[in-house]
Design a protein around this motif. Structure first.
Motif, short mmCIF file in Angstrom:
data_model
loop_
_atom_site.label_atom_id
_atom_site.label_comp_id
_atom_site.label_asym_id
_atom_site.label_seq_id
_atom_site.Cartn_x
_atom_site.Cartn_y
_atom_site.Cartn_z
N LYS A 1 0.78 -1.28 0.05
CA LYS A 1 -0.13 0.07 0.13
C LYS A 1 0.88 1.28 0.17
CE LYS A 1 -4.06 1.76 1.79
NZ LYS A 1 -5.51 1.64 2.47
N ILE A 2 0.56 2.22 -0.75
CA ILE A 2 1.15 3.48 -0.93
C ILE A 2 0.35 4.57 -0.31
CG2 ILE A 2 2.15 5.12 -2.44
CD1 ILE A 2 2.87 2.88 -4.47
N SER A 3 0.99 5.25 0.29
CA SER A 3 0.40 6.70 1.01
C SER A 3 0.59 7.71 -0.08
CB SER A 3 0.38 6.81 2.61
OG SER A 3 -0.29 5.76 3.39
N VAL A 4 -0.17 8.35 -0.58
CA VAL A 4 0.08 9.92 -1.41
C VAL A 4 -0.35 10.84 -0.51
CG1 VAL A 4 -0.38 11.13 -3.49
CG2 VAL A 4 -0.22 8.55 -3.49
N ILE A 5 0.59 11.74 -0.26
CA ILE A 5 0.44 12.86 0.73
C ILE A 5 0.24 14.19 0.04
CG2 ILE A 5 0.89 14.02 2.71
CD1 ILE A 5 1.90 11.39 3.81
N ILE A 6 -0.81 14.95 -0.12
CA ILE A 6 -0.77 16.38 -0.32
C ILE A 6 -1.00 17.46 0.46
CG2 ILE A 6 -2.04 17.88 -2.07
CD1 ILE A 6 -3.08 15.61 -3.69
N PRO A 7 0.06 18.23 0.72
CA PRO A 7 -0.23 19.27 1.73
C PRO A 7 -0.99 20.62 1.03
CG PRO A 7 2.01 19.52 0.74
CD PRO A 7 1.39 17.96 0.44
N GLU B 1 -3.64 5.11 -0.76
CA GLU B 1 -4.66 5.94 -0.04
C GLU B 1 -4.05 7.54 -0.44
OE1 GLU B 1 -4.40 5.72 4.12
OE2 GLU B 1 -2.39 5.98 4.07
N LEU B 2 -5.18 8.39 -0.44
CA LEU B 2 -4.78 9.75 -0.82
C LEU B 2 -5.11 10.58 0.42
CD1 LEU B 2 -3.56 12.05 -2.66
CD2 LEU B 2 -6.13 11.99 -3.73
N ILE B 3 -4.09 10.92 0.80
CA ILE B 3 -4.16 12.10 2.19
C ILE B 3 -4.16 13.50 1.85
CG2 ILE B 3 -3.16 12.41 4.57
CD1 ILE B 3 -2.48 9.50 4.63
N ILE B 4 -5.19 14.12 2.28
CA ILE B 4 -5.00 15.68 1.94
C ILE B 4 -4.78 16.10 3.30
CG2 ILE B 4 -6.31 17.50 0.94
CD1 ILE B 4 -5.65 15.60 -1.23
N LYS C 1 -8.70 10.66 1.94
CA LYS C 1 -8.93 10.90 3.17
C LYS C 1 -8.53 12.44 3.57
CE LYS C 1 -8.11 6.16 4.32
NZ LYS C 1 -6.96 5.05 5.01
N TYR C 2 -9.48 13.01 4.05
CA TYR C 2 -9.10 14.49 4.25
C TYR C 2 -9.12 14.83 5.76
CZ TYR C 2 -10.39 19.54 4.63
OH TYR C 2 -10.30 20.94 4.83
#
Length: 291
Positions: free
Chosen positions: A3-9, A33-36, A60-61
């Motif tokens: 699983k890869i966590s993609v993180i956008i600040p 998963e896409l973490i905002i 996921k916000y």
């Protein structure tokens, strides 16, 4: 499949964030998963994300009070559950094979960090290739000389990290400019990294800060907070690059940086000389067909 966590600040990017998020959701690699990490946005950014999250549960916000991009990245990381982590800025764009390519690199070469090439999208609407001096995937035990030789690049959105490499707070929250530079010097210095010449990310440089930087930003700029003590030769050369860039981006930057660093200011010229030398060697090899 890891699983890869993609993180956008995220902070006030209502004009770009939907395109960025859409590019992540279109990945051929599906286990992510896409973490905002919303750093206190005051525009319509949060509404856009919440609407998109209704249609895709991988989004996921998380909202936090404003603390700067380093704080937002660290906060997003604290929410991540993936084995691997990719940071991408809120105004950039992943090509569809991005995560698949990065995952294949770390899997095939058994490394903890992998990086790939990028396209730059400039203010004229044109795409530019970085034209790395690299023809095939290559493993480096110390990537900093490769960055200086223009054989490698480190870009958010085109680099994947094993979660354990990053620790809890890899980004210095006291910094809001060139925070990636400090991160680069600290995280890369003792790690084996594979680099690919394939572009997998579009960096939208038309959003970048193009004008001279105000002097009141120096306090939170890594360029004015570097410590040369106990640094290796190649780390100092790389820091010389940052001094050179600071001299051009700040009004009266050369004078300010010379005052700040004294004799270490002259690493900018060491960096300049080394890049000219390796550039010349590369051109000679190309002319004579040498690898």
């Amino acid at each position: 499949m890891s699983k890869i966590s993609v993180i956008i600040p995220l902070y006030n990017k209502e004009s770009a964030i939907e395109n960025t998020v859409s590019s992540v959701l279109k990945q051929t690699y599906k286990n992510f998963e896409l973490i905002i990490s919303d750093d206190g946005s005051t525009d319509n950014s949060s509404s856009i994300i919440k609407r998109m999250a209704l249609d895709d549960k991988r989004i996921k916000y998380f909202y936090k009070s404003n603390g700067g991009v380093s704080s937002a990245r660290n906060y997003g990381l604290s929410k991540a559950v993936g084995d691997w982590v990719v940071f991408i800025d809120a105004d950039d764009e992943m090509l569809p094979n991005n995560l698949e390519h990065l995952h294949s690199l770390v899997a095939n070469y058994n490394v903890e960090i992998a990086a790939a090439n990028v396209f730059l999208h400039n203010e004229k609407g044109l795409f530019e290739n970085l034209n790395l001096r690299l023809d095939k995937n290559k493993i480096y035990s110390n990537i900093i000389p490769a960055l200086i030789k223009h054989e490698a690049t480190f870009s958010n959105g085109a680099t994947i990290f094993n979660r354990l490499v990053l620790g809890d707070k890899p980004y210095n929250e006291k910094l809001s400019r060139y925070e990636d530079a400090e991160f680069e010097l600290n995280v890369f210095k003792n790690k084996t990294i594979v680099v690919s010449p394939m572009p997998i990310t579009i960096i939208h440089s038309e959003y970048a800060e193009l004008s001279r930087v105000r002097s009141d930003k120096m306090e939170k700029d890594f360029i004015f907070n570097m410590n040369f003590a106990k640094k290796s030769f190649w780390q100092k050369v790389k820091m010389g690059q940052f001094i050179l860039e600071g001299a051009y981006t700040y009004t009266n930057g050369s004078h300010l940086l010379k005052q700040k660093y004294g004799v270490n200011y002259y690493w900018r010229y060491v960096f300049w000389g080394i890049t000219k030398y390796f550039g010349g060697i590369y051109r000679i090899k190309k002319v004579f067909g040498l690898s």
